[in-house]
Motif scaffolding. Structure first.
Motif, PDB file in Angstrom:
ATOM      1  N   ALA A 222      13.827  61.746  26.352  1.00 36.58           N
ATOM      2  CA  ALA A 222      12.509  62.175  26.817  1.00 36.58           C
ATOM      3  C   ALA A 222      12.108  61.487  28.116  1.00 36.58           C
ATOM      4  O   ALA A 222      11.368  62.050  28.924  1.00 36.58           O
ATOM      5  N   MET A 223      12.600  60.268  28.351  1.00 34.83           N
ATOM      6  CA  MET A 223      12.212  59.539  29.555  1.00 34.83           C
ATOM      7  C   MET A 223      12.726  60.210  30.839  1.00 34.83           C
ATOM      8  O   MET A 223      12.203  59.983  31.921  1.00 34.83           O
ATOM      9  N   ALA A 224      13.765  61.029  30.715  1.00 35.53           N
ATOM     10  CA  ALA A 224      14.347  61.674  31.899  1.00 35.53           C
ATOM     11  C   ALA A 224      13.406  62.698  32.527  1.00 35.53           C
ATOM     12  O   ALA A 224      13.625  63.128  33.654  1.00 35.53           O
ATOM     13  N   ALA A 225      12.357  63.060  31.834  1.00 34.13           N
ATOM     14  CA  ALA A 225      11.428  64.058  32.358  1.00 34.13           C
ATOM     15  C   ALA A 225      10.400  63.461  33.312  1.00 34.13           C
ATOM     16  O   ALA A 225       9.635  64.205  33.929  1.00 34.13           O
ATOM     17  N   TYR A 226      10.384  62.120  33.450  1.00 35.20           N
ATOM     18  CA  TYR A 226       9.326  61.470  34.219  1.00 35.20           C
ATOM     19  C   TYR A 226       9.897  60.701  35.409  1.00 35.20           C
ATOM     20  O   TYR A 226      11.032  60.236  35.379  1.00 35.20           O
ATOM     21  N   THR A 227       9.087  60.572  36.437  1.00 33.82           N
ATOM     22  CA  THR A 227       9.507  59.806  37.612  1.00 33.82           C
ATOM     23  C   THR A 227       9.345  58.317  37.348  1.00 33.82           C
ATOM     24  O   THR A 227       8.584  57.888  36.468  1.00 33.82           O
ATOM     25  N   ASN A 228      10.025  57.516  38.144  1.00 34.83           N
ATOM     26  CA  ASN A 228       9.888  56.077  38.010  1.00 34.83           C
ATOM     27  C   ASN A 228       8.494  55.596  38.409  1.00 34.83           C
ATOM     28  O   ASN A 228       8.013  54.584  37.898  1.00 34.83           O
ATOM     29  N   ALA A 229       7.843  56.309  39.331  1.00 33.75           N
ATOM     30  CA  ALA A 229       6.477  55.942  39.693  1.00 33.75           C
ATOM     31  C   ALA A 229       5.558  56.032  38.475  1.00 33.75           C
ATOM     32  O   ALA A 229       4.736  55.139  38.228  1.00 33.75           O
ATOM     33  N   VAL A 230       5.706  57.097  37.704  1.00 31.85           N
ATOM     34  CA  VAL A 230       4.904  57.248  36.490  1.00 31.85           C
ATOM     35  C   VAL A 230       5.269  56.176  35.472  1.00 31.85           C
ATOM     36  O   VAL A 230       4.398  55.569  34.831  1.00 31.85           O
ATOM     37  N   LYS A 231       6.560  55.904  35.319  1.00 32.86           N
ATOM     38  CA  LYS A 231       6.985  54.869  34.359  1.00 32.86           C
ATOM     39  C   LYS A 231       6.431  53.501  34.732  1.00 32.86           C
ATOM     40  O   LYS A 231       5.936  52.760  33.883  1.00 32.86           O
TER      41      LYS A 231
END
Length: 325
Positions: A222-231
Motif C-alpha cells: 500500500a505504501m507504493a501508492a504515496y510519494t515520499n513527500a507525503v510519507k
C-alpha cells in the motif's frame, strides 16, 4: 468485480514498484554527478570559518550583495531568486526590525566549499525522489569511499545514507523563528498514518519505534501508492523536537544532525552543532553551521550570536544557507 479490481490494484502496485527501481537507478546516477570520486573537499576550522566560507561561496546572480546589506537595498535579481524567511514581513528574528537580512544565501553544491560529509548528504537529498509515487523511501546511495564514519544521532558509525535517513533524523523542524519560507502542506492519508503509528507505538515512550516507522514507509504494498513527500509529512506529524511532546503538527521540514559530528569531528571543531533541514515538499536543502544562531560583523571580526537573536544595533545574516545544484 472485486477480484478484477484487486487484480488491477496489484498490477498498479507492481508497476509503481518497477518505476521505483528505475527511479532508484536514475537518482543514484544523478548523485554520482553531484558527488564525483575525484572531488577535493574543504575543512572548516570553526563555526565562524564555516559561515565565512559559505558566505563567500554564495550565488549573487552577478549582482553585488555585501555583508549587512539591507533588504530594501538588494537588487531584484537577488531578492527574486533567493528565498526569504517567513518572518521577514513580521520583523521576526534574526533581528527584530524590518531591515533585517532574511534572505537565505544560496550555495552551489559544486562550489567546492562544502566539507565531505555535508557534500555527500546534500547530494543524496538534492536527488532524492520526493514527489514520485512508488519511489524507494530510503536513498539507495553510498558515496564512492563508503563513508563509513557517517554519524547518526547517537554518533554510531554507519555506512550508507539509507542508514542515515533511518537513524539520523533528529526530529521535525518547526520553523517557529520564521527563519525559513512557509511550505504548503499536503494531507496525511489514513493508511500512512496508521502504518507509522503502529510502528511508533511498538517502541516505548522514551524510545519510540522511529526506525521501524521508516522501515514501514520503505515497504512496498500500500505504501507504493504515496510519494515520499507525503510519507515524510505523515512522519513529521508524529515526530516531535527534543524536549517536546507536541505531536500532530508540522511545518514541512525535517531536521538531520550534522552528518559528521563527534567522535570523528572531521568537518570542523563545532560540527556537532551543524544542522541540515530538509524541505521534503519542495526538495530543498538548508544548512546552518551554528545551530540556528545568526552571524554578524564586529569590526572586521565575524561573530556568531550567543542565542537565536541578533544583538541590538547589529545587522545579521540568516543562520541558514540553501545548498542547491
Amino acid at each position: 468485480m472485486q477480484n478484477a479490481l484487486s487484480g488491477f490494484t496489484r498490477r498498479r502496485l507492481r508497476a509503481a514498484l518497477a518505476v521505483g527501481f528505475v527511479l532508484c537507478a536514475a537518482h543514484s546516477a544523478a548523485q554520482s554527478q553531484l558527488d564525483p570520486a575525484s572531488r577535493q573537499y574543504v575543512k572548516w576550522n570553526s563555526q565562524a570559518d564555516a559561515v565565512q566560507k559559505l558566505w563567500d561561496a554564495r550565488l549573487t546572480y552577478n549582482r553585488p550583495w555585501q555583508w549587512g546589506t539591507l533588504n530594501q537595498n538588494l537588487h531584484g535579481d537577488i531578492s527574486n531568486n533567493i528565498h526569504k524567511g517567513s518572518g521577514l514581513a513580521m520583523g521576526r528574528p534574526p533581528q527584530n526590525t524590518p531591515n533585517s537580512v532574511y534572505l537565505i544565501p544560496k550555495v552551489s553544491i559544486r562550489s567546492g566549499q562544502l566539507p565531505r560529509a555535508l557534500h555527500h548528504l546534500a547530494a543524496a537529498l538534492l536527488t532524492y525522489p520526493s514527489n514520485t509515487a512508488g519511489a524507494p523511501f530510503y536513498p539507495a546511495y553510498t558515496d564512492s569511499e563508503g563513508l563509513d564514519y557517517l554519524a547518526n544521532t547517537d554518533y554510531q558509525r554507519v555506512g550508507t545514507y539509507r542508514e542515515f535517513i533511518a537513524s539520523g533524523t533528529r526530529s521535525r523542524h518547526d520553523n517557529a523563528m520564521g527563519y525559513l519560507p512557509t511550505v504548503a502542506l499536503p494531507a496525511c492519508p489514513a493508511p500512512v498514518t496508521a502504518a507509522i503509528t503502529t510502528a511508533w507505538n511498538a517502541g516505548t515512550a522514551g524510545n519510540p519505534g522511529t526506525r521501524q516507522a521508516k522501515d514501514a514507509l520503505n515497504a512496498g504494498g500500500a505504501m507504493a501508492a504515496y510519494t515520499n513527500a507525503v510519507k515524510w509529512h505523515c512522519y513529521a506529524m508524529r515526530a516531535a523536537p527534543p524536549n517536546s511532546a507536541v505531536f500532530n503538527q508540522a511545518a514541512g521540514y525535517m531536521e538531520f544532525d550534522h552528518p559528521d559530528g563527534p567522535p570523528s569531528g572531521r568537518e570542523y571543531s563545532d560540527s556537532n552543532e551543524g544542522r541540515v533541514v530538509y524541505d521534503y515538499i519542495n526538495g530543498r536543502v538548508y544548512y546552518t553551521p551554528t545551530h540556528y544562531r545568526p552571524s554578524y560583523r564586529d569590526g572586521n571580526t565575524l561573530q556568531v550570536s550567543i542565542n537565536n537573536n541578533c544583538p541590538d544595533g547589529r545587522t545579521c545574516i540568516s543562520p541558514f544557507f540553501e545548498i542547491v545544484h
